[in-house]
Write a protein that holds these residues in place. Structure first.
Motif, short mmCIF file in Angstrom:
data_model
loop_
_atom_site.label_atom_id
_atom_site.label_comp_id
_atom_site.label_asym_id
_atom_site.label_seq_id
_atom_site.Cartn_x
_atom_site.Cartn_y
_atom_site.Cartn_z
N THR A 1 -6.62 0.26 -6.22
CA THR A 1 -7.75 1.00 -5.67
C THR A 1 -7.38 2.47 -5.48
OG1 THR A 1 -8.53 -0.98 -4.50
CG2 THR A 1 -9.40 1.15 -3.77
N THR A 2 -8.23 3.37 -5.98
CA THR A 2 -8.02 4.80 -5.78
C THR A 2 -8.72 5.22 -4.49
OG1 THR A 2 -7.84 5.23 -8.15
CG2 THR A 2 -8.36 7.10 -6.74
N ARG B 1 -11.06 1.54 3.00
CA ARG B 1 -9.70 1.75 2.50
C ARG B 1 -8.75 0.58 2.81
NH1 ARG B 1 -8.10 8.07 2.00
NH2 ARG B 1 -10.14 8.78 1.30
N ASN B 2 -9.17 -0.29 3.70
CA ASN B 2 -8.39 -1.49 4.03
C ASN B 2 -6.97 -1.13 4.51
OD1 ASN B 2 -8.01 -4.18 4.44
ND2 ASN B 2 -7.97 -4.76 2.29
N LEU B 3 -6.93 -0.17 5.45
CA LEU B 3 -5.67 0.28 6.02
C LEU B 3 -5.66 -0.01 7.52
CD1 LEU B 3 -5.58 3.81 4.37
CD2 LEU B 3 -4.01 1.94 3.81
N ALA C 1 -5.32 7.81 5.26
CA ALA C 1 -6.37 7.09 5.99
C ALA C 1 -7.76 7.60 5.68
CB ALA C 1 -6.11 7.18 7.49
N GLY C 2 -7.87 8.85 5.21
CA GLY C 2 -9.18 9.43 4.93
C GLY C 2 -9.70 10.31 6.05
N ILE C 3 -8.89 10.50 7.10
CA ILE C 3 -9.29 11.37 8.22
C ILE C 3 -9.23 12.82 7.79
CG2 ILE C 3 -8.67 12.10 10.56
CD1 ILE C 3 -7.49 9.25 10.93
N THR C 4 -8.25 13.15 6.95
CA THR C 4 -8.07 14.49 6.39
C THR C 4 -8.17 14.39 4.87
OG1 THR C 4 -6.61 15.15 8.21
CG2 THR C 4 -6.48 16.45 6.18
N LYS C 5 -8.77 15.39 4.26
CA LYS C 5 -8.93 15.39 2.80
C LYS C 5 -7.93 16.34 2.15
CE LYS C 5 -12.38 16.23 -0.84
NZ LYS C 5 -13.76 16.72 -1.11
N PRO C 6 -7.13 15.85 1.20
CA PRO C 6 -6.23 16.75 0.47
C PRO C 6 -7.02 17.77 -0.35
CG PRO C 6 -5.67 14.43 0.09
CD PRO C 6 -7.01 14.45 0.74
N GLN D 1 -6.34 -7.51 8.43
CA GLN D 1 -5.63 -7.88 7.21
C GLN D 1 -5.54 -6.71 6.24
OE1 GLN D 1 -6.60 -11.72 5.49
NE2 GLN D 1 -7.04 -12.60 7.50
N PRO D 2 -4.93 -5.60 6.69
CA PRO D 2 -4.85 -4.41 5.86
C PRO D 2 -3.90 -4.59 4.69
CG PRO D 2 -3.47 -4.13 7.79
CD PRO D 2 -4.20 -5.43 7.97
N LYS D 3 -4.11 -3.79 3.66
CA LYS D 3 -3.21 -3.79 2.51
C LYS D 3 -2.02 -2.87 2.74
CE LYS D 3 -5.85 -6.49 0.05
NZ LYS D 3 -5.43 -7.89 -0.18
N ALA D 4 -2.10 -2.00 3.77
CA ALA D 4 -0.99 -1.13 4.15
C ALA D 4 -1.17 -0.76 5.61
CB ALA D 4 -0.93 0.13 3.28
#
Length: 206
Positions: free
Chosen positions: A59-60, A74-76, A44-49, A142-145
């Motif tokens: 899309t990356t 991110r369309n999630l 989701a982008g809340i935490t960064k690896p 309308q998320p992609k995931a």
């Protein structure tokens, strides 16, 4: 297609995860602290690896050495354990927040059966109703995931079964990658096309 291949150092272990999700429901199953929610938050982008790559279709979302894609791009869809509804907004305003297409959203409202709740506030509706509202809100973008973090854990048994059935029905209608976290193995077997067993940040081989 959602592709996850990430490394992240956590307090007691390192998260080392690699898997792909097609238009299916993948269940992350394992003990508390195994890294399940951290995986969702990285996607989701809340935490960064610390390193790796996360891709959704073409899309990356994240790649080592590059600027991560912002959360809002991110369309999630993300359904949190506590549903995270806006308490000061009616159900109608909650559902239409971030809405992409009104006709699509109206269809969702009708399909899930929450039309009679639209003028109510979250504090006025039951746990099962909140869960349905949160699911419609997530899908209305309308998320992609779709990411689900123990979405049914706080519900009584009958309501939980109803909501599980609703998720399966909606997934048949709108086939997108779904990753769900649960501690309930019966639920994992019912909902998951595949179950990934996690322990100490790694997927265990069956």
């Amino acid at each position: 297609m959602l592709n996850i291949n990430i490394h992240k150092k956590l307090k007691n272990y390192s998260l080392e995860i690699s898997f792909q999700v097609d238009n299916e429901i993948i269940v992350l199953f394992g003990p508390s602290g195994a890294g399940k929610t951290t995986i969702l938050n990285c996607i989701a982008g809340i935490t960064k690896p610390d390193s790796g790559i996360i891709q959704l279709n073409h899309t990356t979302l994240y790649e080592t050495g590059k600027k991560p894609l912002p959360i809002q791009k991110r369309n999630l869809g993300y359904l949190f354990q506590d549903y995270a509804l806006f308490p000061h907004m009616t159900v109608c305003k909650n559902v239409t927040y971030g809405m992409v297409d009104k006709t699509f959203t109206d269809d969702l409202i009708r399909t899930v059966g929450i039309g009679h709740l639209l003028d109510s506030y979250p504090k006025q509706i039951s746990g099962g109703e909140k869960q349905r509202v949160a699911l419609v809100r997530a899908l209305a973008t309308q998320p992609k995931a779709l990411l689900l973090d123990e979405p049914f854990s706080a519900l009584d048994k009958d309501t939980r079964i109803d909501c599980q059935d609703e998720l399966l029905r909606l997934h048949k209608l709108w086939k997108i990658p779904v990753i769900m976290v649960t501690h309930d193995y019966e639920e994992a077997e019912k909902l998951g096309d595949r179950i990934l067993h996690l322990n100490n940040g790694r997927i265990m081989e069956d």
